[in-house]
Design a protein around this motif. Structure first.
Motif, PDB file in Angstrom:
ATOM      1  N   CYS A  68       0.809  -1.221   0.000  1.00  0.00           N
ATOM      2  CA  CYS A  68       0.000   0.000   0.000  1.00  0.00           C
ATOM      3  C   CYS A  68       0.846   1.276   0.000  1.00  0.00           C
ATOM      4  CB  CYS A  68      -0.933   0.013   1.207  1.00  0.00           C
ATOM      5  SG  CYS A  68      -2.166  -1.306   1.189  1.00  0.00           S
ATOM      6  N   ASP A  69       2.082   1.185   0.459  1.00  0.00           N
ATOM      7  CA  ASP A  69       2.927   2.385   0.556  1.00  0.00           C
ATOM      8  C   ASP A  69       3.867   2.547  -0.626  1.00  0.00           C
ATOM      9  OD1 ASP A  69       1.798   3.068   3.024  1.00  0.00           O
ATOM     10  OD2 ASP A  69       3.196   1.769   4.113  1.00  0.00           O
ATOM     11  N   GLU A  70       3.667   1.769  -1.682  1.00  0.00           N
ATOM     12  CA  GLU A  70       4.516   1.916  -2.872  1.00  0.00           C
ATOM     13  C   GLU A  70       4.324   3.318  -3.466  1.00  0.00           C
ATOM     14  OE1 GLU A  70       6.708   0.022  -4.514  1.00  0.00           O
ATOM     15  OE2 GLU A  70       6.626  -1.638  -3.062  1.00  0.00           O
ATOM     16  N   PRO A  71       5.413   3.941  -3.964  1.00  0.00           N
ATOM     17  CA  PRO A  71       5.302   5.317  -4.478  1.00  0.00           C
ATOM     18  C   PRO A  71       4.418   5.460  -5.717  1.00  0.00           C
ATOM     19  CG  PRO A  71       7.479   4.386  -4.951  1.00  0.00           C
ATOM     20  CD  PRO A  71       6.786   3.431  -4.019  1.00  0.00           C
ATOM     21  N   ILE A  72       4.290   4.394  -6.522  1.00  0.00           N
ATOM     22  CA  ILE A  72       3.436   4.455  -7.704  1.00  0.00           C
ATOM     23  C   ILE A  72       2.051   3.954  -7.321  1.00  0.00           C
ATOM     24  CG2 ILE A  72       3.066   3.621 -10.054  1.00  0.00           C
ATOM     25  CD1 ILE A  72       6.068   3.337 -10.344  1.00  0.00           C
ATOM     26  N   ALA A  73       1.055   4.823  -7.453  1.00  0.00           N
ATOM     27  CA  ALA A  73      -0.307   4.462  -7.046  1.00  0.00           C
ATOM     28  C   ALA A  73      -0.875   3.387  -7.964  1.00  0.00           C
ATOM     29  CB  ALA A  73      -1.197   5.694  -7.064  1.00  0.00           C
ATOM     30  N   PRO A  74      -1.674   2.469  -7.426  1.00  0.00           N
ATOM     31  CA  PRO A  74      -2.277   1.407  -8.243  1.00  0.00           C
ATOM     32  C   PRO A  74      -3.470   1.915  -9.040  1.00  0.00           C
ATOM     33  CG  PRO A  74      -3.011   1.198  -6.000  1.00  0.00           C
ATOM     34  CD  PRO A  74      -2.029   2.332  -6.010  1.00  0.00           C
ATOM     35  N   MET A  75      -3.924   1.081  -9.959  1.00  0.00           N
ATOM     36  CA  MET A  75      -5.116   1.393 -10.724  1.00  0.00           C
ATOM     37  C   MET A  75      -5.859   0.103 -11.022  1.00  0.00           C
ATOM     38  SD  MET A  75      -3.452   2.158 -14.495  1.00  0.00           S
ATOM     39  CE  MET A  75      -5.026   2.314 -15.295  1.00  0.00           C
ATOM     40  N   ALA A  76      -7.169   0.211 -11.169  1.00  0.00           N
ATOM     41  CA  ALA A  76      -7.997  -0.925 -11.562  1.00  0.00           C
ATOM     42  C   ALA A  76      -8.547  -0.650 -12.954  1.00  0.00           C
ATOM     43  CB  ALA A  76      -9.139  -1.135 -10.572  1.00  0.00           C
ATOM     44  N   VAL A  77      -8.501  -1.667 -13.806  1.00  0.00           N
ATOM     45  CA  VAL A  77      -8.940  -1.539 -15.195  1.00  0.00           C
ATOM     46  C   VAL A  77     -10.154  -2.437 -15.404  1.00  0.00           C
ATOM     47  CG1 VAL A  77      -8.305  -1.826 -17.614  1.00  0.00           C
ATOM     48  CG2 VAL A  77      -6.579  -1.089 -15.946  1.00  0.00           C
ATOM     49  N   PHE A  78     -11.208  -1.862 -15.976  1.00  0.00           N
ATOM     50  CA  PHE A  78     -12.446  -2.599 -16.225  1.00  0.00           C
ATOM     51  C   PHE A  78     -12.770  -2.576 -17.718  1.00  0.00           C
ATOM     52  CE2 PHE A  78     -12.551  -1.114 -11.900  1.00  0.00           C
ATOM     53  CZ  PHE A  78     -12.981  -2.229 -11.198  1.00  0.00           C
ATOM     54  N   GLN A  79     -13.004  -3.755 -18.270  1.00  0.00           N
ATOM     55  CA  GLN A  79     -13.315  -3.906 -19.697  1.00  0.00           C
ATOM     56  C   GLN A  79     -14.808  -4.112 -19.880  1.00  0.00           C
ATOM     57  OE1 GLN A  79     -11.153  -4.413 -22.842  1.00  0.00           O
ATOM     58  NE2 GLN A  79     -13.241  -3.880 -23.465  1.00  0.00           N
ATOM     59  N   ALA A 110      -9.501   3.191 -13.138  1.00  0.00           N
ATOM     60  CA  ALA A 110      -9.746   3.805 -11.829  1.00  0.00           C
ATOM     61  C   ALA A 110      -8.435   3.865 -11.054  1.00  0.00           C
ATOM     62  CB  ALA A 110     -10.787   3.005 -11.052  1.00  0.00           C
ATOM     63  N   HIS A 111      -7.910   5.069 -10.883  1.00  0.00           N
ATOM     64  CA  HIS A 111      -6.672   5.267 -10.136  1.00  0.00           C
ATOM     65  C   HIS A 111      -7.023   5.604  -8.685  1.00  0.00           C
ATOM     66  CE1 HIS A 111      -4.356   5.848 -13.983  1.00  0.00           C
ATOM     67  NE2 HIS A 111      -5.575   6.143 -14.386  1.00  0.00           N
ATOM     68  N   GLY A 112      -6.196   5.179  -7.748  1.00  0.00           N
ATOM     69  CA  GLY A 112      -6.545   5.490  -6.368  1.00  0.00           C
ATOM     70  C   GLY A 112      -5.511   5.114  -5.339  1.00  0.00           C
ATOM     71  N   ARG A 113      -5.940   5.213  -4.090  1.00  0.00           N
ATOM     72  CA  ARG A 113      -5.095   4.894  -2.939  1.00  0.00           C
ATOM     73  C   ARG A 113      -5.570   3.580  -2.325  1.00  0.00           C
ATOM     74  NH1 ARG A 113      -5.658  10.642  -2.402  1.00  0.00           N
ATOM     75  NH2 ARG A 113      -7.618  10.326  -1.289  1.00  0.00           N
ATOM     76  N   LEU A 114      -4.620   2.732  -2.034  1.00  0.00           N
ATOM     77  CA  LEU A 114      -4.928   1.396  -1.520  1.00  0.00           C
ATOM     78  C   LEU A 114      -4.813   1.372  -0.006  1.00  0.00           C
ATOM     79  CD1 LEU A 114      -5.622  -1.306  -2.939  1.00  0.00           C
ATOM     80  CD2 LEU A 114      -3.197  -1.899  -2.776  1.00  0.00           C
ATOM     81  N   ARG A 115      -5.827   0.768   0.631  1.00  0.00           N
ATOM     82  CA  ARG A 115      -5.814   0.612   2.092  1.00  0.00           C
ATOM     83  C   ARG A 115      -6.233  -0.801   2.470  1.00  0.00           C
ATOM     84  NH1 ARG A 115      -8.370   5.855   2.045  1.00  0.00           N
ATOM     85  NH2 ARG A 115     -10.377   4.795   2.173  1.00  0.00           N
ATOM     86  N   VAL A 116      -5.618  -1.312   3.531  1.00  0.00           N
ATOM     87  CA  VAL A 116      -5.946  -2.650   4.017  1.00  0.00           C
ATOM     88  C   VAL A 116      -7.155  -2.572   4.934  1.00  0.00           C
ATOM     89  CG1 VAL A 116      -5.133  -4.602   5.412  1.00  0.00           C
ATOM     90  CG2 VAL A 116      -3.582  -3.481   3.807  1.00  0.00           C
ATOM     91  N   MET A 117      -8.033  -3.549   4.830  1.00  0.00           N
ATOM     92  CA  MET A 117      -9.215  -3.661   5.677  1.00  0.00           C
ATOM     93  C   MET A 117      -9.166  -5.072   6.281  1.00  0.00           C
ATOM     94  SD  MET A 117     -13.181  -3.131   4.490  1.00  0.00           S
ATOM     95  CE  MET A 117     -12.952  -4.307   3.168  1.00  0.00           C
ATOM     96  N   ASP A 118      -8.442  -5.209   7.381  1.00  0.00           N
ATOM     97  CA  ASP A 118      -8.122  -6.548   7.896  1.00  0.00           C
ATOM     98  C   ASP A 118      -8.936  -6.948   9.120  1.00  0.00           C
ATOM     99  OD1 ASP A 118      -6.764  -8.919   7.631  1.00  0.00           O
ATOM    100  OD2 ASP A 118      -5.093  -8.314   8.897  1.00  0.00           O
ATOM    101  N   ASP A 119      -9.819  -6.055   9.615  1.00  0.00           N
ATOM    102  CA  ASP A 119     -10.654  -6.422  10.752  1.00  0.00           C
ATOM    103  C   ASP A 119     -11.769  -7.358  10.294  1.00  0.00           C
ATOM    104  OD1 ASP A 119      -9.129  -4.851  12.396  1.00  0.00           O
ATOM    105  OD2 ASP A 119     -10.443  -3.099  12.210  1.00  0.00           O
ATOM    106  N   GLU A 120     -12.136  -8.300  11.138  1.00  0.00           N
ATOM    107  CA  GLU A 120     -13.089  -9.327  10.735  1.00  0.00           C
ATOM    108  C   GLU A 120     -14.463  -8.754  10.403  1.00  0.00           C
ATOM    109  OE1 GLU A 120     -15.462 -13.182  12.497  1.00  0.00           O
ATOM    110  OE2 GLU A 120     -13.494 -12.686  13.312  1.00  0.00           O
ATOM    111  N   LEU A 162      -9.425  -5.186   1.038  1.00  0.00           N
ATOM    112  CA  LEU A 162      -8.734  -3.991   0.558  1.00  0.00           C
ATOM    113  C   LEU A 162      -9.743  -2.977   0.037  1.00  0.00           C
ATOM    114  CD1 LEU A 162      -5.877  -5.812  -1.352  1.00  0.00           C
ATOM    115  CD2 LEU A 162      -5.497  -4.208   0.519  1.00  0.00           C
ATOM    116  N   GLU A 163      -9.361  -1.724   0.111  1.00  0.00           N
ATOM    117  CA  GLU A 163     -10.148  -0.625  -0.443  1.00  0.00           C
ATOM    118  C   GLU A 163      -9.269   0.171  -1.399  1.00  0.00           C
ATOM    119  OE1 GLU A 163     -12.831   0.416   3.538  1.00  0.00           O
ATOM    120  OE2 GLU A 163     -11.224   1.763   2.872  1.00  0.00           O
ATOM    121  N   LEU A 164      -9.825   0.545  -2.520  1.00  0.00           N
ATOM    122  CA  LEU A 164      -9.153   1.469  -3.434  1.00  0.00           C
ATOM    123  C   LEU A 164     -10.026   2.705  -3.548  1.00  0.00           C
ATOM    124  CD1 LEU A 164      -6.666   1.704  -5.424  1.00  0.00           C
ATOM    125  CD2 LEU A 164      -8.296   1.138  -7.236  1.00  0.00           C
ATOM    126  N   GLU A 165      -9.656   3.750  -2.816  1.00  0.00           N
ATOM    127  CA  GLU A 165     -10.384   5.013  -2.914  1.00  0.00           C
ATOM    128  C   GLU A 165     -10.021   5.661  -4.247  1.00  0.00           C
ATOM    129  OE1 GLU A 165     -10.782   9.419  -0.820  1.00  0.00           O
ATOM    130  OE2 GLU A 165      -9.544   7.866   0.123  1.00  0.00           O
TER     131      GLU A 165
END
Length: 216
Positions: A68-79, A110-120, A162-165
Motif C-alpha cells: 500500500c505504501d509503494e510510491p506508484i499508485a495502483p489502478m484498476a482496469v475494467f473492460q 480507476a486510479h486510487g489509494r490502496l488501504r488494508v481492511m483486515d478487521d473481521e 482492501l479498499e481502493l479510494e
C-alpha cells in the motif's frame, strides 16, 4: 491511456455503470520496480469519496496487500463491451474503399489509494455484500449462512480485505463516433447480424454513443 477527444467518456455515472456491470477488473500495481497484475472481482461503493471506492479481497498469501505504501499508485482496469468491426459493414467502403478493420471497446481506468481492511467485521460485511451482488440472479441465492460458521471463520483468516479510494477516473468509449452516420448505422447492423452477446452489447454501445445519428 491515449485519448482522442471523441472517444473520451467523462460522466462518472456512466463509468460507474460499466464497473458494476463488469466487476471482474485488473488491479495493476508496482512493487520493487516491477508491475504486477491481479484479476479480481470488485464491489463499487459510489457514495464513498468523490469518485467512489472499490472494495475487494485477496488471499493472504498474495503480497499485493503489503504494497500500500509503494510510491506508484495502483489502478484498476475494467473492460466493458468489445467487438471487431469489419470495413465491409461501412457503406463508404463501396464508394471509395478507404476503410480498414478496427476494434471497438469501452474501458474504465480507476486510479486510487490502496488501504488494508483486515478487521473481521468489515471484511465479513464486504463478503456478504459481494455475495449478494454476485448471487442476485441465482434461483436460490447462496448465502454465507449456508456454510458452517467455523468454516467461514477459518476462511476469513486466509484472506485480506482492501479498499481502493478512487482519485481519478478515465473512460474511453471507442464506439464508431469518428465514422459517418451511414457507417455507424452499417456497423450496428453488422454487429447485430453477428448476434453474439458481445456484438449486440457493442451495437447498443454505438447507438448510445451517437444518439443524434439513431434518432433521425
Amino acid at each position: 491511456m491515449y485519448m482522442p477527444p471523441h472517444f473520451e467518456e467523462t460522466r462518472v455515472e456512466v463509468m460507474h455503470r460499466l464497473i458494476e456491470e463488469h466487476p471482474l477488473g485488473m488491479l495493476v500495481s508496482a512493487a520493487g520496480g516491477q508491475l504486477e497484475v491481479n484479476h479480481l472481482p470488485f464491489l463499487l461503493d459510489p457514495t464513498r469519496g468523490r469518485f467512489g471506492t472499490l472494495l475487494f479481497h485477496v488471499a493472504r498469501g498474495n503480497p499485493v496487500w503489503t504494497q500500500c505504501d509503494e510510491p506508484i499508485a495502483p489502478m484498476a482496469v475494467f473492460q466493458g463491451p468489445q467487438a471487431y468491426i469489419s470495413p465491409n459493414w461501412y457503406p463508404s467502403k463501396g464508394e471509395h474503399h478507404q476503410a480498414v478493420p478496427t476494434y471497438n471497446y469501452a474501458v474504465v481506468h480507476a486510479h486510487g489509494r490502496l488501504r488494508v481492511m483486515d478487521d473481521e467485521k468489515p471484511l465479513r460485511s464486504l463478503l456478504a455484500r459481494l455475495t449478494r451482488k454476485m448471487e442476485a440472479d441465482q434461483p436460490k441465492p447462496w448465502r454465507m449462512g449456508d456454510a458452517p460458521p467455523e468454516f467461514i471463520a477459518d476462511m476469513l483468516t486466509k484472506i485480506v480485505g482492501l479498499e481502493l479510494e478512487i482519485t481519478r477516473l478515465s473512460g474511453k468509449w471507442k464506439a464508431s463516433q469518428n465514422r459517418s452516420d451511414a457507417d455507424k448505422i452499417g456497423a450496428v447492423a453488422g454487429l447485430r447480424e453477428v448476434g453474439t452477446h458481445e456484438t449486440i452489447a457493442m451495437a447498443d454501445t454505438v447507438v448510445a454513443a451517437s444518439p443524434a445519428t439513431f434518432s433521425k
